[in-house]
Write an enzyme that holds these catalytic residues in place. Sequence first.
Site, PDB file in Angstrom:
ATOM      1  N   ARG A 148     -73.129 -34.198 -21.586  1.00  0.00           N
ATOM      2  CA  ARG A 148     -72.265 -33.086 -21.222  1.00  0.00           C
ATOM      3  C   ARG A 148     -72.219 -32.108 -22.403  1.00  0.00           C
ATOM      4  O   ARG A 148     -72.534 -32.479 -23.539  1.00  0.00           O
ATOM      5  CB  ARG A 148     -70.846 -33.568 -20.909  1.00  0.00           C
ATOM      6  CG  ARG A 148     -70.758 -34.579 -19.770  1.00  0.00           C
ATOM      7  CD  ARG A 148     -69.313 -35.030 -19.588  1.00  0.00           C
ATOM      8  NE  ARG A 148     -69.148 -35.943 -18.452  1.00  0.00           N
ATOM      9  CZ  ARG A 148     -69.132 -37.273 -18.561  1.00  0.00           C
ATOM     10  NH1 ARG A 148     -69.277 -37.846 -19.753  1.00  0.00           N
ATOM     11  NH2 ARG A 148     -68.974 -38.034 -17.497  1.00  0.00           N
ATOM     12  N   LYS A 172     -65.879 -38.700 -21.632  1.00  0.00           N
ATOM     13  CA  LYS A 172     -64.571 -38.357 -21.078  1.00  0.00           C
ATOM     14  C   LYS A 172     -63.583 -39.494 -21.324  1.00  0.00           C
ATOM     15  O   LYS A 172     -63.937 -40.659 -21.248  1.00  0.00           O
ATOM     16  CB  LYS A 172     -64.689 -38.092 -19.580  1.00  0.00           C
ATOM     17  CG  LYS A 172     -65.279 -36.728 -19.243  1.00  0.00           C
ATOM     18  CD  LYS A 172     -65.210 -36.481 -17.746  1.00  0.00           C
ATOM     19  CE  LYS A 172     -65.671 -35.083 -17.382  1.00  0.00           C
ATOM     20  NZ  LYS A 172     -65.577 -34.837 -15.935  1.00  0.00           N
ATOM     21  N   HIS A 244     -74.971 -28.260 -18.118  1.00  0.00           N
ATOM     22  CA  HIS A 244     -74.951 -29.314 -17.101  1.00  0.00           C
ATOM     23  C   HIS A 244     -76.245 -29.358 -16.294  1.00  0.00           C
ATOM     24  O   HIS A 244     -76.572 -30.395 -15.711  1.00  0.00           O
ATOM     25  CB  HIS A 244     -73.747 -29.108 -16.172  1.00  0.00           C
ATOM     26  CG  HIS A 244     -72.887 -30.324 -16.044  1.00  0.00           C
ATOM     27  ND1 HIS A 244     -72.186 -30.853 -17.103  1.00  0.00           N
ATOM     28  CD2 HIS A 244     -72.626 -31.142 -14.994  1.00  0.00           C
ATOM     29  CE1 HIS A 244     -71.530 -31.922 -16.695  1.00  0.00           C
ATOM     30  NE2 HIS A 244     -71.786 -32.128 -15.421  1.00  0.00           N
ATOM     31  N   ARG A 247     -78.361 -31.933 -17.700  1.00  0.00           N
ATOM     32  CA  ARG A 247     -77.838 -33.257 -17.336  1.00  0.00           C
ATOM     33  C   ARG A 247     -78.277 -33.624 -15.920  1.00  0.00           C
ATOM     34  O   ARG A 247     -78.720 -34.754 -15.669  1.00  0.00           O
ATOM     35  CB  ARG A 247     -76.314 -33.232 -17.450  1.00  0.00           C
ATOM     36  CG  ARG A 247     -75.580 -34.528 -17.121  1.00  0.00           C
ATOM     37  CD  ARG A 247     -74.119 -34.345 -17.526  1.00  0.00           C
ATOM     38  NE  ARG A 247     -73.241 -35.336 -16.945  1.00  0.00           N
ATOM     39  CZ  ARG A 247     -72.970 -36.525 -17.483  1.00  0.00           C
ATOM     40  NH1 ARG A 247     -73.579 -36.892 -18.598  1.00  0.00           N
ATOM     41  NH2 ARG A 247     -72.128 -37.356 -16.903  1.00  0.00           N
ATOM     42  N   HIS A 270     -70.751 -42.252 -15.976  1.00  0.00           N
ATOM     43  CA  HIS A 270     -69.941 -42.134 -14.768  1.00  0.00           C
ATOM     44  C   HIS A 270     -69.128 -43.397 -14.564  1.00  0.00           C
ATOM     45  O   HIS A 270     -69.667 -44.502 -14.630  1.00  0.00           O
ATOM     46  CB  HIS A 270     -70.826 -41.918 -13.536  1.00  0.00           C
ATOM     47  CG  HIS A 270     -71.414 -40.553 -13.463  1.00  0.00           C
ATOM     48  ND1 HIS A 270     -72.514 -40.246 -12.689  1.00  0.00           N
ATOM     49  CD2 HIS A 270     -71.054 -39.378 -14.059  1.00  0.00           C
ATOM     50  CE1 HIS A 270     -72.804 -38.967 -12.815  1.00  0.00           C
ATOM     51  NE2 HIS A 270     -71.935 -38.422 -13.630  1.00  0.00           N
ATOM     52  N   TYR A 279     -77.288 -37.794  -6.992  1.00  0.00           N
ATOM     53  CA  TYR A 279     -78.673 -37.561  -7.414  1.00  0.00           C
ATOM     54  C   TYR A 279     -79.688 -38.221  -6.489  1.00  0.00           C
ATOM     55  O   TYR A 279     -80.885 -38.186  -6.750  1.00  0.00           O
ATOM     56  CB  TYR A 279     -78.869 -38.047  -8.855  1.00  0.00           C
ATOM     57  CG  TYR A 279     -78.014 -37.281  -9.821  1.00  0.00           C
ATOM     58  CD1 TYR A 279     -78.327 -35.975 -10.159  1.00  0.00           C
ATOM     59  CD2 TYR A 279     -76.866 -37.844 -10.374  1.00  0.00           C
ATOM     60  CE1 TYR A 279     -77.530 -35.242 -11.019  1.00  0.00           C
ATOM     61  CE2 TYR A 279     -76.066 -37.119 -11.241  1.00  0.00           C
ATOM     62  CZ  TYR A 279     -76.409 -35.821 -11.555  1.00  0.00           C
ATOM     63  OH  TYR A 279     -75.610 -35.104 -12.409  1.00  0.00           O
TER      64      TYR A 279
END
Length: 300
Positions: A148, A172, A244, A247, A270, A279
């Site tokens: 990110r 995150k 992004h 990514r 994730h 994806y």
Amino acid sequence: MHWKQIISDYKYYLRIERGLSVNSVESYGLDIWKLVNYLDQYQIKHTPRTIDSQALHDFIYLTTKTLSARSQARLISGLKSFFSYLVFEDYREDDPTVLIETPKLGRKLPNTLSLYEIDLLISSIDLSKSEGERNRCMLETLYSCGLRATELISLKISELYFEEGFIRVQGKGNKQRFVPIAPSAIKYITIYVNEIRSHISIKKGHEDFLFLNRRGSQLTRAMLFTIIKNTAKKAGIKKSISPHTFRHSFATHLLQNGADLRAIQQMLGHQSITTTEIYMHLNQKDLANVISKHHPRNDY
């Protein structure tokens, strides 16, 4: 109980107990301030304890008229989180958002770059300038590791484990993960550190950050976005590109080349596999190749 104090307490809870990033915490706080401003504007005398579902419905109806379904869903999600917190902390017994429905969202497929476009972007960087080496290094790292924007600009020299072929990433919610890094990215980082970064006068407190601006400070998200936009323009790429995008391209290319979805989930950081499943968008040629290669009747 006043709105200002409870919002402050709520933001503290999000930051400390749920471990959300500063940006996420501010976004959640802004959702509630929109509600408070609405109540003030229309002189509606409700406190966090007394506001009911009808008042919230009226606020949402008026506020979201001009918003996209995605923006509506984000606002409603913020409200639900806040009132769930109030119930959790025993500030009120009921949750007035229980019957409020969130708009159904279709999954938006992310923009991706082809390998040719990534090579075109990187080759268009002017390496005669000192920042050129840094910019090439950043794009290589974004694509190599699927980071990110905040993860890239926060990357530290002490988190590079090149002998093992990994970097440590602060994701995150302050969650850390180890991500493999390609030899090409290692090569360009080494060149940047030894030949460019070593000649920068680094500001105190920024000594460990890998990517620095010309003044010796940590690079900002805004500057990273600007660098990528300008590079895309110079390369003649018309797509809307952001950090992004690299990514998304990282994950898509791995999947198309046979990588396991769970492995991609770990590398992207994730929390849920369902986030990674976006994806799984394969084009018709990919699907035809799967049938051709794997279906048992293909030999007939």
